[in-house]
Design a protein around this motif. Structure first.
Motif, PDB file in Angstrom:
ATOM      1  N   HIS A 188       0.829  -1.209   0.000  1.00  0.00           N
ATOM      2  CA  HIS A 188       0.000   0.000   0.000  1.00  0.00           C
ATOM      3  C   HIS A 188       0.862   1.258   0.000  1.00  0.00           C
ATOM      4  O   HIS A 188       0.675   2.161  -0.829  1.00  0.00           O
ATOM      5  N   GLU A 189       1.826   1.321   0.909  1.00  0.00           N
ATOM      6  CA  GLU A 189       2.633   2.535   1.038  1.00  0.00           C
ATOM      7  C   GLU A 189       3.564   2.728  -0.149  1.00  0.00           C
ATOM      8  O   GLU A 189       3.758   3.858  -0.618  1.00  0.00           O
ATOM      9  N   HIS A 192       1.828   4.261  -3.087  1.00  0.00           N
ATOM     10  CA  HIS A 192       1.779   5.724  -2.976  1.00  0.00           C
ATOM     11  C   HIS A 192       3.050   6.343  -3.552  1.00  0.00           C
ATOM     12  O   HIS A 192       3.002   7.354  -4.272  1.00  0.00           O
ATOM     13  N   SER A 225      -7.414  12.816  -1.116  1.00  0.00           N
ATOM     14  CA  SER A 225      -6.870  11.844  -0.174  1.00  0.00           C
ATOM     15  C   SER A 225      -7.641  10.521  -0.247  1.00  0.00           C
ATOM     16  O   SER A 225      -7.032   9.434  -0.248  1.00  0.00           O
ATOM     17  N   GLU A 229      -6.083   6.839  -1.530  1.00  0.00           N
ATOM     18  CA  GLU A 229      -6.168   5.650  -0.676  1.00  0.00           C
ATOM     19  C   GLU A 229      -6.904   4.519  -1.398  1.00  0.00           C
ATOM     20  O   GLU A 229      -6.508   3.351  -1.311  1.00  0.00           O
ATOM     21  N   ASP A 233      -5.420   0.928  -2.272  1.00  0.00           N
ATOM     22  CA  ASP A 233      -6.170  -0.289  -1.912  1.00  0.00           C
ATOM     23  C   ASP A 233      -6.371  -1.167  -3.140  1.00  0.00           C
ATOM     24  O   ASP A 233      -6.296  -2.406  -3.061  1.00  0.00           O
ATOM     25  N   LEU A 270       1.405  10.507   4.075  1.00  0.00           N
ATOM     26  CA  LEU A 270       0.343   9.641   3.575  1.00  0.00           C
ATOM     27  C   LEU A 270       0.172   8.475   4.537  1.00  0.00           C
ATOM     28  O   LEU A 270       1.075   7.650   4.692  1.00  0.00           O
ATOM     29  N   PHE A 272      -1.680   5.069   6.262  1.00  0.00           N
ATOM     30  CA  PHE A 272      -2.317   3.826   5.834  1.00  0.00           C
ATOM     31  C   PHE A 272      -3.794   3.806   6.198  1.00  0.00           C
ATOM     32  O   PHE A 272      -4.632   3.313   5.454  1.00  0.00           O
ATOM     33  N   SER A 273      -4.137   4.355   7.368  1.00  0.00           N
ATOM     34  CA  SER A 273      -5.513   4.369   7.845  1.00  0.00           C
ATOM     35  C   SER A 273      -5.900   5.789   8.216  1.00  0.00           C
ATOM     36  O   SER A 273      -5.070   6.570   8.674  1.00  0.00           O
ATOM     37  N   ASN A 274      -7.177   6.113   8.014  1.00  0.00           N
ATOM     38  CA  ASN A 274      -7.716   7.412   8.386  1.00  0.00           C
ATOM     39  C   ASN A 274      -8.495   7.276   9.680  1.00  0.00           C
ATOM     40  O   ASN A 274      -9.188   6.290   9.894  1.00  0.00           O
ATOM     41  N   ARG A 283     -13.971   2.641   2.411  1.00  0.00           N
ATOM     42  CA  ARG A 283     -12.914   1.773   1.890  1.00  0.00           C
ATOM     43  C   ARG A 283     -13.311   0.301   2.029  1.00  0.00           C
ATOM     44  O   ARG A 283     -13.000  -0.519   1.166  1.00  0.00           O
TER      45      ARG A 283
END
Length: 380
Positions: A188-189, A192, A225, A229, A233, A270, A272-274, A283
């Motif tokens: 995931h990261e 980005h 944002s 994400e 994902d 950035l 991983f989770s909001n 999501r």
């Protein structure tokens, strides 16, 4: 290309409409929000460019505004306010000063937050973990990438995050992760980083700092944002079956529960989770819904039409140039009248000013004006 107050208003209005359209798409949970993430990201970029370059183009069609814009122009540019000391300022000067001051304040917050984060990372030791190193190499091998990625683990953050425009740094919270969870997080990261999402985020942080007084620009930043994400994902779940998608969602949920902000994070980070529950739910809907994605050609057409329309029309304040005004005669209807001549012609006057003669003063345009003879007798 021309930059003017009218072109700024046109770009501002068009961008706001497009932001609302984007927000509706992303919140509708309809097929439109399910496919075409690249198109939506491009559309978001179009909105940002339109706001950064509010220009009037050679093909732009101009419409005169005879009420609203002249009234606004009058208040902004023609009615000065008197200050102590005999100083006169216009409303536009006051608003421009507030605008620039607010922009500088928000830019300072962005820079200071980023510098604080970099100082923290500089003193954190690189994570020396065979488990993490092996999974990182496996993820990079899938992308044929050998970029040097630094990974640090710290209790100062509550969710995995990415920072670093040139030298990427992945931050991990002080939690124990299983191999599969680490694979999800690093994929995931790094996605980005590969898609340069930090640069996108920087551009829209600057945009929201410039237009800090417009709440829709903050909504646009939030939607960007959300899109980045969802795109990350999408990369993670691309080849996952239903069971592993649930496992990925459980990883997100576990981090979300742990996510309690412990320091003022940088805007150029950035995560991983909001921390917002609605973001997690959206999501989750996207991850679990494994319907086949489509190409968003219809959405491409809609977005292109909105962008074109945003530059096609502009309203200008109606005014008469000083030269034309000097060379023109002002007609006051209450003082207009006719004088009948002997040869069936009628002289037309406005007060004492002679404006010419006509042959038929009984037309609809002249029906309200009186008619006199040379001896001042009233004929109408």
């Amino acid at each position: 290309m021309i930059l003017s107050f009218s072109s700024f208003l046109a770009a501002f209005a068009a961008a706001n409409v497009m932001v609302l359209f984007l927000a509706i798409l992303l919140r509708s949970k309809s097929p439109l929000s399910r496919f075409g993430l690249n198109v939506l990201l491009l559309f978001t970029a179009f909105i940002g460019i339109r706001m950064l370059f509010p220009l009037e183009f050679f093909y732009t069609i101009t419409f005169p505004s005879k009420v609203a814009l002249p009234f606004l122009f009058s208040w902004l540019f023609e009615r000065p306010f008197s200050l102590p000391g005999g100083i006169s300022v216009y409303l536009y000067q006051i608003l421009l000063t507030v605008w620039i001051s607010g922009t500088l304040c928000f830019l300072f917050q962005i820079i200071s937050g980023h510098r604080k984060l970099q100082r923290l990372i500089r003193f954190l030791p690189t994570l020396n973990s065979t488990q993490v190193s092996m999974i990182l190499k496996a993820v990079q091998r899938e992308r044929n990438d050998n970029t040097q990625v630094r990974i640090v683990q710290t209790p100062h953050i509550a969710t995995p995050a990415l920072t670093g425009f040139i030298r990427p740094v992945i931050l991990l919270p002080d939690l124990a992760f299983e191999d599969e969870e680490l694979r999800y997080i690093l994929t995931h990261e790094l996605d980005h980083y590969y898609r340069h999402d930090l640069l996108w985020k920087l551009c829209f942080e600057i945009l929201s700092a410039v237009y800090w007084w417009n709440p829709l620009m903050w909504i646009l930043k939030k939607e960007l944002s959300a899109l980045t994400e969802l795109k990350a994902d999408d990369t993670v779940i691309e080849n996952l079956d239903a069971e592993k998608r649930i496992a990925y969602l459980e990883c997100l949920t576990r981090i979300h529960k742990h996510q309690v902000q412990q320091f003022q994070s940088s805007n150029l980070l950035l995560t991983f989770s909001n921390a917002r529950l609605d973001s997690l739910l959206y999501r989750a809907y996207y991850i679990i819904d494994d319907r086949k994605k489509r190409h968003g050609f219809g959405l491409i057409i809609i977005c292109s039409m909105l962008l074109l329309l945003s530059t096609l029309f502009i309203f200008e304040s109606y005014s008469i140039s000083p030269t034309a005004e000097e060379e023109s005669m002002k007609i006051i209807p209450e003082k207009c009248y006719f004088i009948k001549l002997d040869d069936n012609l009628y002289d037309f006057y406005s007060g004492d000013v002679y404006l010419g003669n006509v042959s038929n003063p009984y037309r609809d345009n002249f029906k309200d004006y009186p008619i006199y003879t040379k001896e001042n007798e009233v004929l109408r």
